[in-house]
Write a protein that holds these residues in place. Structure first.
Motif, PDB file in Angstrom:
ATOM      1  N   ALA A 258       0.894  -1.242   0.042  1.00  0.00           N
ATOM      2  CA  ALA A 258       0.199  -0.047  -0.167  1.00  0.00           C
ATOM      3  C   ALA A 258       0.795   1.230  -0.015  1.00  0.00           C
ATOM      4  CB  ALA A 258      -1.087  -0.084   1.198  1.00  0.00           C
ATOM      5  N   VAL A 259       1.897   1.205   0.852  1.00  0.00           N
ATOM      6  CA  VAL A 259       2.767   2.485   0.714  1.00  0.00           C
ATOM      7  C   VAL A 259       3.538   2.508  -0.393  1.00  0.00           C
ATOM      8  CG1 VAL A 259       4.983   3.273   1.773  1.00  0.00           C
ATOM      9  CG2 VAL A 259       3.255   2.345   3.342  1.00  0.00           C
ATOM     10  N   ILE A 260       3.912   1.528  -1.175  1.00  0.00           N
ATOM     11  CA  ILE A 260       4.538   1.504  -2.296  1.00  0.00           C
ATOM     12  C   ILE A 260       3.590   2.135  -3.451  1.00  0.00           C
ATOM     13  CG2 ILE A 260       5.466   0.115  -4.430  1.00  0.00           C
ATOM     14  CD1 ILE A 260       6.771  -1.855  -2.391  1.00  0.00           C
ATOM     15  N   ASN A 261       2.389   1.464  -3.312  1.00  0.00           N
ATOM     16  CA  ASN A 261       1.436   1.969  -4.364  1.00  0.00           C
ATOM     17  C   ASN A 261       1.179   3.509  -4.162  1.00  0.00           C
ATOM     18  OD1 ASN A 261       0.863  -0.452  -5.440  1.00  0.00           O
ATOM     19  ND2 ASN A 261      -0.971  -0.949  -4.205  1.00  0.00           N
ATOM     20  N   ALA A 262       1.203   4.222  -2.940  1.00  0.00           N
ATOM     21  CA  ALA A 262       0.706   5.493  -2.722  1.00  0.00           C
ATOM     22  C   ALA A 262       1.961   6.165  -3.213  1.00  0.00           C
ATOM     23  CB  ALA A 262       0.781   5.672  -1.206  1.00  0.00           C
ATOM     24  N   LEU A 263       3.202   5.903  -3.112  1.00  0.00           N
ATOM     25  CA  LEU A 263       4.298   6.499  -3.573  1.00  0.00           C
ATOM     26  C   LEU A 263       4.267   6.472  -5.148  1.00  0.00           C
ATOM     27  CD1 LEU A 263       7.053   5.054  -1.096  1.00  0.00           C
ATOM     28  CD2 LEU A 263       6.407   7.670  -1.406  1.00  0.00           C
ATOM     29  N   PHE A 264       3.920   5.408  -5.407  1.00  0.00           N
ATOM     30  CA  PHE A 264       3.979   5.408  -6.985  1.00  0.00           C
ATOM     31  C   PHE A 264       2.800   6.331  -7.743  1.00  0.00           C
ATOM     32  CE2 PHE A 264       5.104   1.659  -9.878  1.00  0.00           C
ATOM     33  CZ  PHE A 264       5.232   2.319 -11.001  1.00  0.00           C
TER      34      PHE A 264
END
Length: 375
Positions: A258-264
């Protein structure tokens, strides 16, 4: 009409009025009180009636709450959700409770502080309480505790490390619950607070509760504030997140993706491809296949959603290439497309059959290219 008997009125059970709810109300040290609540009466009048029954003064300092695991306060907005047979509890008002907890979490006694933070984490799920605690500048108090906590309790960490971990976990839980109500803007947090939360992703990697809440806070910061995205992106790297996907806790894996997706999602267009390249270098796809998709456990709905989002974000990077027109003068491009058509339709077409006219073959090829998505 003669011979027809009318039923006796005493034998007919009249339905209870729609506005009357029968409940039991608890008060510590007393037998539960069975009473009927008239939903047309003001809630303050009902609370006064309950307080009078137990000879309690200052009824304005009391409130009713559900006596289940939620402990949610009953308000004029949600009182219609009370069902017949419900068990309620007379308790201190949200304002009184918030004031008391605000004072208790600043106690010099570590045991008292820990117990207060545990209670705060529980009560903060209730929006009625949350509003009162936030009105006391409670969010600022929690962020100050987080910012200064590690230095202030360095000795405590060595002597009573489990106690410190629990205190931090309850503090972060309360913070997450309070912020989830959407009352306070995410734009108000300092760089010091962001640095502290980001550091917990590595420092407390073995403490599941602290790690989970830290990841949740980072995700919300990135999604809810452009300024915070930039600050978080400076503090946390993909390399720091990847190891959390290689563990066995699916909830941690879910929050990590979820954090990776948010940063992306929040990255500027020119940074997204760069980020995708880093994910490829870190072998993210292989790690997800090995530790998430092929792990010996079912994938829950939230994990499935986060994987879908990651997949969409990754595919979107190929859109420009997908929509790029071919150059008809470039023989290499033409050869690639001819070969693609042959691979896709070799079984259906008959390349060695020269009996068909050129026009017929052109028509067949046009149909094939359309199937492949070309215009």
């Amino acid at each position: 009409c003669p011979g027809v008997l009318a039923p006796k009125s005493s034998s007919v059970a009249m339905p209870p009025p729609a506005d009357i709810v029968k409940v039991a109300i608890e008060w510590p040290g007393a037998f539960p009180k069975l009473m009927e609540i008239d939903q047309k009466k003001p809630l303050s009048s009902i609370i006064k009636e309950v307080c009078d029954g137990w000879s309690l003064a200052n009824h304005d300092q009391f409130a009713l709450q559900h006596a289940d695991s939620s402990n949610f306060y009953i308000t004029e907005k949600n009182r219609n959700e009370i069902k017949n047979g419900a068990i309620l509890r007379l308790t201190t008002s949200p304002a009184q409770n918030a004031q008391q907890l605000h004072e208790r979490i600043q106690s010099s006694s570590m045991d008292a502080k820990l117990e207060a933070l545990k209670d705060l984490a529980n009560y903060s799920r209730d929006v009625t309480f949350a509003q009162e605690f936030i009105n006391l500048d409670g969010i600022s108090l929690l962020t100050q505790m987080v910012e200064s906590g590690t230095e202030r309790y360095q000795k405590l960490q060595k002597i009573m490390k489990p106690c410190f971990g629990d205190m931090l976990s309850f503090t972060l839980t309360a913070f997450v619950e309070l912020m989830d109500h959407g009352i306070v803007s995410w734009d108000t947090f300092s760089v010091a607070f962001i640095k502290k939360i980001a550091s917990y992703v590595n420092k407390f990697a073995s403490d599941i509760s602290i790690l989970q809440r830290s990841l949740a806070i980072l995700e919300s910061m990135v999604l809810n504030s452009h300024d915070l995205y930039q600050k978080v992106a400076q503090e946390i790297t993909i390399g720091q997140l990847i190891p959390h996907l290689q563990g066995t806790d699916q909830e941690i894996q879910t929050y990590t993706i979820a954090v990776i997706n948010a940063l992306f999602l929040k990255a500027p267009d020119d940074k997204r491809q760069e980020m995708a390249n880093i994910l490829a270098q870190k072998q993210l796809r292989s790690i997800i296949l090995t530790h998430v998709i092929r792990a010996q456990r079912a994938i829950n709905n939230e994990m499935a959603h986060q994987l879908y989002v990651l997949q969409v974000l990754t595919f979107n990077l190929l859109e420009d290439r997908m929509m790029t027109k071919m150059d008809p003068q470039d023989q290499a491009q033409r050869d690639i497309i001819f070969e693609l058509r042959r691979i896709a339709f070799d079984a259906e077409s008959e390349p060695n059959n020269s009996s068909g006219s050129i026009e017929k073959r052109k028509s067949m090829y046009t149909r094939d290219y359309k199937k492949l998505g070309f215009i």
